[in-house]
Design a protein around this motif. Structure first.
Motif, mmCIF file in Angstrom:
data_model
loop_
_atom_site.group_PDB
_atom_site.id
_atom_site.type_symbol
_atom_site.label_atom_id
_atom_site.label_comp_id
_atom_site.label_asym_id
_atom_site.label_seq_id
_atom_site.Cartn_x
_atom_site.Cartn_y
_atom_site.Cartn_z
ATOM 1 N N ILE A 1 -3.946 15.287 59.380
ATOM 2 C CA ILE A 1 -2.913 16.216 59.856
ATOM 3 C C ILE A 1 -2.339 17.001 58.689
ATOM 4 O O ILE A 1 -2.156 18.223 58.769
ATOM 5 N N ALA A 2 -2.047 16.316 57.590
ATOM 6 C CA ALA A 2 -1.518 17.020 56.416
ATOM 7 C C ALA A 2 -2.510 18.067 55.915
ATOM 8 O O ALA A 2 -2.125 19.185 55.536
ATOM 9 N N ARG A 3 -3.797 17.732 55.942
ATOM 10 C CA ARG A 3 -4.819 18.652 55.451
ATOM 11 C C ARG A 3 -4.928 19.916 56.317
ATOM 12 O O ARG A 3 -5.401 20.951 55.848
ATOM 13 N N GLU A 4 -4.488 19.834 57.569
ATOM 14 C CA GLU A 4 -4.501 21.016 58.432
ATOM 15 C C GLU A 4 -3.634 22.139 57.848
ATOM 16 O O GLU A 4 -3.859 23.311 58.139
ATOM 17 N N PHE A 5 -2.643 21.750 57.048
ATOM 18 C CA PHE A 5 -1.692 22.720 56.495
ATOM 19 C C PHE A 5 -1.913 22.920 54.999
ATOM 20 O O PHE A 5 -1.004 23.311 54.278
ATOM 21 N N SER A 6 -3.119 22.658 54.520
ATOM 22 C CA SER A 6 -3.376 22.621 53.080
ATOM 23 C C SER A 6 -3.065 23.935 52.366
ATOM 24 O O SER A 6 -2.764 23.938 51.167
ATOM 25 N N ASP A 7 -3.128 25.058 53.084
ATOM 26 C CA ASP A 7 -2.839 26.342 52.448
ATOM 27 C C ASP A 7 -1.356 26.681 52.440
ATOM 28 O O ASP A 7 -0.941 27.685 51.851
ATOM 29 N N LYS A 8 -0.552 25.833 53.083
ATOM 30 C CA LYS A 8 0.875 26.128 53.215
ATOM 31 C C LYS A 8 1.778 25.060 52.595
ATOM 32 O O LYS A 8 2.988 25.260 52.466
ATOM 33 N N ILE A 9 1.219 23.911 52.244
ATOM 34 C CA ILE A 9 2.012 22.822 51.681
ATOM 35 C C ILE A 9 1.317 22.291 50.427
ATOM 36 O O ILE A 9 0.152 22.598 50.159
ATOM 37 N N THR A 10 2.060 21.482 49.680
ATOM 38 C CA THR A 10 1.471 20.707 48.579
ATOM 39 C C THR A 10 1.362 19.269 49.055
ATOM 40 O O THR A 10 2.340 18.707 49.579
ATOM 41 N N TYR A 11 0.201 18.667 48.890
ATOM 42 C CA TYR A 11 -0.048 17.334 49.429
ATOM 43 C C TYR A 11 -0.412 16.357 48.323
ATOM 44 O O TYR A 11 -1.245 16.657 47.463
ATOM 45 N N TYR A 12 0.254 15.183 48.364
ATOM 46 C CA TYR A 12 -0.076 14.099 47.436
ATOM 47 C C TYR A 12 -0.323 12.830 48.241
ATOM 48 O O TYR A 12 0.311 12.597 49.285
ATOM 49 N N SER A 13 -1.212 11.995 47.733
ATOM 50 C CA SER A 13 -1.455 10.697 48.337
ATOM 51 C C SER A 13 -1.311 9.629 47.269
ATOM 52 O O SER A 13 -1.749 9.830 46.125
#
Length: 324
Positions: A60-72
Motif C-alpha cells: 500500500i505504501a508503495r502505491e504512493f511512492s512518487d508522493k511520499i518518502t518511505y522507510y522500512s
C-alpha cells in the motif's frame, strides 16, 4: 508595512510522519488524508515498523511512492518509528498521523494560520479538538477540549489524558531541545514528551476538530490494557512528583495540601487508585505547612474523596460480576 516582503516569505515546511505496523486495513486512507491537505509545503514520511503481514502494508505504501518518502525498519514499537521519521524529516514542523487515523483537509493550514497570527510562534505548539470514530459500531463522537492557561498546562497533562497526539503541530527544534519519544514506553510515550515540552513551550488550542481518531480492536490500548494501566500509573506518579507548588496551586486556587486532596478525587474517578493514593500521601505530607484553614478543611476533601472512591469501587465490582 512592506506587504511585498510578507508575500515573499516562504511557508514553513511541515513533515507529516506516519508510523505503521500491520496497517493494511487503514493505511491507504491515512496517506490520502495527508495528501489531501490544502497546504502546499508538506512532506509525507511513512515508516513501516517491521510489519509481518506478508508485505500487504508495504504494498500500500508503495502505491504512493512518487508522493511520499518511505522507510522500512525492524519492529521496535511506535516510538522507534516516529523517532526515525523525526531524524529524517526536513520540515520546520512535525505532525504525527497514526496509520489508522485521518486528518481534516485543513489540519495543517489551520494550525499554521493559528501560529502565524501570534506575536511570536517560535516556542509554541498547536493542538486541537478531534473526533473519534468507533469503527466496529460506526459511531462518531467529538471531543471538545477546554482552553488551558499556559501556566496550568503541565498540571493538565498530569491529571488528564484527553489531548490527541495527532492533533499537535510541533516545531522541530522542540525535539532537539528536549529529546525524542521514549523507546521504553508503549502507551504513554506521547504524554511523557508533551510534559517535557511544556517546561519551555506554550501549547495553543484550536477549537476546530482537525483529526479523526479511529478506535478498533487491534490497537495497543485495546489489546494490552494491563500494560497501559501500569504505564499510566507510573507516568502520573512521576508528573505529580515533578509539578512545582506554584503550578499546582495556580491550577486549583487552593493550598498545596488541598490541591492534592482534589487530585485524589480526580484519580479515584478514573479508577487510578495507586495514583490517588500517591496524591493522598503528598497531600498529607504538606498539610502541616499550609496553615490552620487547610488543616480544618482537609477532612472534608478526604471524606468526599473516600465516599466517591468507595462508591466507584462498589459500582465497578458489581459491573464486573454482571459481566461474568
Amino acid at each position: 508595512m512592506n506587504y511585498q516582503l510578507l508575500e515573499m516569505k516562504p511557508l514553513p515546511k511541515v513533515s507529516i510522519i506516519i508510523p505503521v505496523f500491520n496497517g493494511a486495513n487503514f493505511l491507504r486512507d491515512a496517506i490520502e488524508s495527508a495528501l489531501a491537505q490544502d497546504y502546499e509545503n508538506i512532506e509525507i514520511i511513512v515508516v513501516n515498523d517491521g510489519s509481518n503481514d506478508a508485505g500487504q502494508t508495504e504494498a500500500i505504501a508503495r502505491e504512493f511512492s512518487d508522493k511520499i518518502t518511505y522507510y522500512s525498519k525492524p519492529n521496535g514499537g511506535v516510538s522507534t518509528a516516529l523517532n526515525l521519521g523525526i531524524e529524517r524529516m526536513t520540515g520546520d514542523y512535525f505532525s504525527w498521523l497514526s496509520h489508522d487515523d485521518l486528518y481534516a483537509v485543513d489540519k495543517v493550514k489551520s494550525q499554521i494560520d493559528l501560529l502565524s497570527g501570534l506575536p511570536s510562534s517560535e516556542r509554541v505548539i498547536a493542538y486541537s479538538n478531534y473526533q473519534t470514530l468507533f469503527v466496529d459500531r460506526q459511531e462518531l463522537k467529538e471531543t471538545r477540549l477546554d482552553k488551558t492557561a499556559p501556566h496550568c498546562f503541565r498540571y493538565q497533562i498530569a491529571t488528564d489524558n484527553r489531548i490527541h497526539g495527532c492533533s499537535l503541530l510541533i516545531p522541530r527544534r522542540a525535539f532537539l531541545e528536549h529529546g525524542f519519544f521514549s523507546e521504553k514506553l508503549r502507551a504513554t510515550q506521547d504524554y511523557d514528551l508533551w510534559f517535557k515540552f511544556s517546561e519551555s513551550y506554550t501549547f495553543v488550542h484550536s477549537p476546530k476538530p482537525l483529526v479523526i481518531g479511529r478506535v478498533h480492536g487491534s490497537q495497543v490500548g485495546v489489546r494490552m490494557k494491563e500494560m497501559v494501566f501500569k504505564e499510566n500509573v507510573a507516568f502520573r506518579k512521576k508528573c505529580l512528583d515533578e509539578l512545582t507548588n506554584e503550578e499546582v496551586i495556580a491550577a486549583t486556587g487552593k493550598t498545596k495540601s488541598l490541591s492534592y486532596a482534589i487530585l485524589v478525587e480526580k484519580f479515584l474517578r478514573k479508577a487510578l487508585f495507586p495514583v490517588a493514593f500517591h496524591a493522598f500521601k503528598i497531600s498529607l505530607k504538606c498539610l502541616p505547612n499550609d496553615g490552620i484553614q487547610s488543616v480544618l478543611r482537609w477532612p472534608f476533601y478526604f471524606f468526599r474523596s473516600a465516599s466517591i472512591g468507595s462508591a466507584f469501587f462498589v459500582y465497578s465490582s458489581l459491573a464486573k460480576m454482571r459481566a461474568r
